[in-house]
Design an enzyme around this catalytic site. Structure first.
Site, PDB file in Angstrom:
ATOM      1  N   LEU A 179       0.845  -1.185   0.000  1.00 32.03           N
ATOM      2  CA  LEU A 179       0.000   0.000   0.000  1.00 32.03           C
ATOM      3  C   LEU A 179       0.886   1.242   0.000  1.00 32.03           C
ATOM      4  O   LEU A 179       1.361   1.708   1.033  1.00 32.03           O
ATOM      5  CB  LEU A 179      -0.941  -0.027   1.209  1.00 32.03           C
ATOM      6  N   ASP A 180       1.107   1.762  -1.182  1.00 28.90           N
ATOM      7  CA  ASP A 180       2.028   2.879  -1.373  1.00 28.90           C
ATOM      8  C   ASP A 180       1.456   4.163  -0.792  1.00 28.90           C
ATOM      9  O   ASP A 180       0.274   4.478  -0.991  1.00 28.90           O
ATOM     10  CB  ASP A 180       2.292   3.055  -2.873  1.00 28.90           C
ATOM     11  N   ALA A 181       2.315   4.907  -0.084  1.00 27.02           N
ATOM     12  CA  ALA A 181       1.953   6.237   0.439  1.00 27.02           C
ATOM     13  C   ALA A 181       0.638   6.220   1.199  1.00 27.02           C
ATOM     14  O   ALA A 181      -0.108   7.204   1.210  1.00 27.02           O
ATOM     15  CB  ALA A 181       1.886   7.250  -0.703  1.00 27.02           C
TER      16      ALA A 181
END
Length: 626
Positions: A279-281
């Protein structure tokens, strides 16, 4: 038969066939997913917390529909296989992750994914068991993290069939770039065109005056770029929330339609072969004026919702949160150890290891490492030293002081690197990230130093990360001990490009065929170390870890599994010395330890060990526990 296939799936992928897991088309002739009452209630409660009870009841049927659709793609084999899945052994000592772009290795005649697959099968199969494919979707900027279409493979890289082929030999980690989308995406273009279906997909203001200066100052900023970007729309000029860049438009999760769409994409990735979803950023997923717009309870609740859904329909798939923030905040993404991310990036590790080598003093690293505890038997840390980005310094806040960070900034510049900044609440720009390759961060090319010492320094730092409790991840450029690519920075005008060099297949083969090249030497040593690690239960993520305080010139810890114990000693200095230490608390007082690297035996005398440390030497000393 089932157990054999289960073992194969999690043990080096021998003969694994991805088609055993998902059908090409949904099969509605079989019973639909049966959703237990307690799960339905849990999901409804999470939706009510995010929105309100009425909205929860309105949107729950859509969430249920998405789960049932996904379930209809599962094969009977997969449904049976999952019954034997043990979340306590989701990750084991055999898990080693390669972090790479799909197009980091290229030639003129084949798609990059096929070239990567050939490289991985030749050099890494049986050593690494997981590949983190950085965003491989069509994109407009930020090397893949400004996604135009979440559901397509960039045709310049390959296609879904190529990715499925890679999955035959490796587990896969995909990026869920769910915080934002490209300004060139269809979704955003429909918003600009006034399509009412996309009216509330983004966070939009008519004027800057709609947010007070006090509220703006509260917002945590990971960049120095403007928080809002002006766009011309069919309805006039609009200001749109852009946390990271003018090309990366934040999605509006206050709109439940956005949440439902991203759940659909999450399950699509599982169907396409993801074993882990990054889960990016995710820190910035939910915006709420009057807050920092980071780490909000709604963000945590959204991750927990994702976890609930996956636990029900795809329990083998793990979530990992990418949260480049101070360590204590990072830990919160584990939730209670059973309800949020199964793995979090150990972001404080890289700056602390680098600081340790710069100062030749392990005290701050050891002190912090003693605070690392197992959160639960279903969660663990993702231990890395470098990545496609830089070395973040924010995660070490409160562990390293401003003088420590200033020293690291100067060292980075001396070693040919760059610095990325962010804006504090008072408007001051402060260092956010060191942009430099890990090899160059440790080694100054202008120093008159023997290459063997450079390599030993580099390898010893990797041994620390490989010894630490959790799952190790190694960025592909560290396999080759890549040096700074200043030319790419100039050409692309992006400081992160310094560690993203694209390699030609022909050049890489030539380098790795030259036994005198430092890349050949490093790859051979690293693969040898990993081959030892993946055979030792003491490096299981759930194995006990005890950090020792025996000498500031070494980093030392104990890894213990049942009656087996490994003593890790890493000399973090360029000094030679004799290390004397009492380890009678862990081994029988007159027992014999042997080094897993060299096979050399060391006899304890009344529980004391005396061992010669050469510059940057490292040991894995194994014995039986008391």
């Amino acid at each position: 038969m089932l157990l054999t296939k289960l073992e194969r799936y999690f043990d080096m992928r021998k003969g694994f066939d991805p088609s055993q897991f998902h059908l090409l088309e949904a099969d509605y002739s079989k019973p639909l997913l049966d959703i237990p009452v307690d799960i339905k209630k849990k999901i409804l409660n999470r939706l009510a917390l995010l929105y309100d009870s009425a909205t929860a009841r309105k949107w729950y049927p859509e969430i249920e529909r998405l789960m049932k659709v996904y379930y209809a793609y599962k094969t009977d084999f997969m449904k049976e296989w999952e019954k034997s899945f043990d979340p306590k052994n989701r990750f084991t000592e055999k898990d080693i992750v390669l972090i790479t772009y799909g197009d980091i290795i290229v030639n003129r005649y084949k798609k990059p994914i096929k070239i990567l697959s050939s490289f991985a099968k030749r050099y890494l199969k049986g050593v690494f068991n997981t590949i983190h494919l950085l965003p491989f979707f069509p994109y407009s900027s930020d090397r893949g993290f400004s996604v135009i279409d979440f559901e397509q493979v960039d045709p310049r890289i390959g296609d879904w069939e190529d990715i499925l082929e890679l999955k035959k030999d490796f587990k896969l980690m995909f990026d869920g770039v769910f915080n934002h989308i490209s300004s060139k995406s269809r979704w955003f273009q429909e918003f600009l065109n006034g399509n009412p279906d996309f009216k509330d997909f983004f966070i939009v203001l008519s004027t800057k005056e709609m947010i007070s200066e006090d509220h703006l100052k509260l917002i945590l900023r990971p960049r120095t770029t403007p928080l809002f970007t002006e766009f011309n729309t069919i309805n006039g000029k609009k200001l749109v929330w852009t946390t990271f860049s003018s090309d990366q438009i934040d999605l509006n999760y206050r709109n439940p339609k956005v949440l439902a769409k991203m759940i659909d994409i999450l399950l699509y990735y599982v169907r396409r072969g993801a074993d882990i979803i990054r889960l990016d950023a995710v820190t910035y997923l939910w915006e709420e004026l009057g807050t920092e717009c980071a780490h909000l309870k709604q963000t945590h609740e959204t991750i927990k919702l994702f976890r609930d859904i996956l636990n029900l329909v795809a329990p083998h798939v793990a979530l990992i949160t990418e949260t480049n923030v101070p360590h204590e905040q990072n830990l919160r993404y584990f939730g209670n150890g059973y309800d949020e991310a199964q793995m979090v990036y150990n972001f404080a590790l890289p700056p602390l290891v680098l600081y340790t080598y710069y100062t030749e003093n392990s005290e701050k690293l050891s002190s912090w490492a003693r605070s690392i505890k197992k959160v639960s038997d279903e969660t663990t840390f993702f231990n890395f030293l470098d990545s496609h980005d830089g070395i973040g310094v924010l995660p070490a806040k409160g562990i390293l002081d401003d003088n420590d960070v200033d020293m690291m900034v100067l060292k980075t510049l001396e070693h040919g690197g760059f610095i990325s900044y962010r804006v504090e609440k008072d408007g001051k720009e402060v260092p956010y990230e060191l942009n430099i390759t890990w090899y160059s961060a440790l080694n100054n090319e202008n120093d008159d130093e023997d290459e063997d010492i450079r390599i030993r320094r580099f390898i010893s730092s990797r041994v620390i990360a490989l010894s630490f409790m959790g799952v190790p991840g190694i960025y592909i450029h560290s396999l080759f001990a890549s040096k700074n690519d200043a030319e790419a920075v100039l050409n692309e005008k992006q400081t992160r490009s310094i560690n993203r060099k694209v390699l030609s297949d022909k050049t890489l083969k030539a380098i790795l065929s030259d036994k005198h090249s430092h890349s050949y030497k490093v790859l051979k040593i690293l693969l040898g170390i990993i081959q030892i690690r993946i055979k030792e239960k003491c490096f299981h993520p759930n194995a006990e870890q005890i950090v020792l305080n025996i000498d500031k010139r070494v980093f030392a810890l104990i890894r213990k599994y049942k009656n087996e114990v490994i003593l890790v000693i890493v000399n973090i200095s360029k000094k030679s010395f004799i290390l004397d230490c009492d380890i009678s608390d862990f081994f029988p007082v007159n027992s014999t330890l042997y080094d897993l690297f060299t096979g050399k035996k060391y006899q304890l005398k009344n529980g004391k060990l005396s061992i010669v440390n050469s510059p940057y030497e490292y040991f894995w000393l194994k014995g039986s526990s008391i």
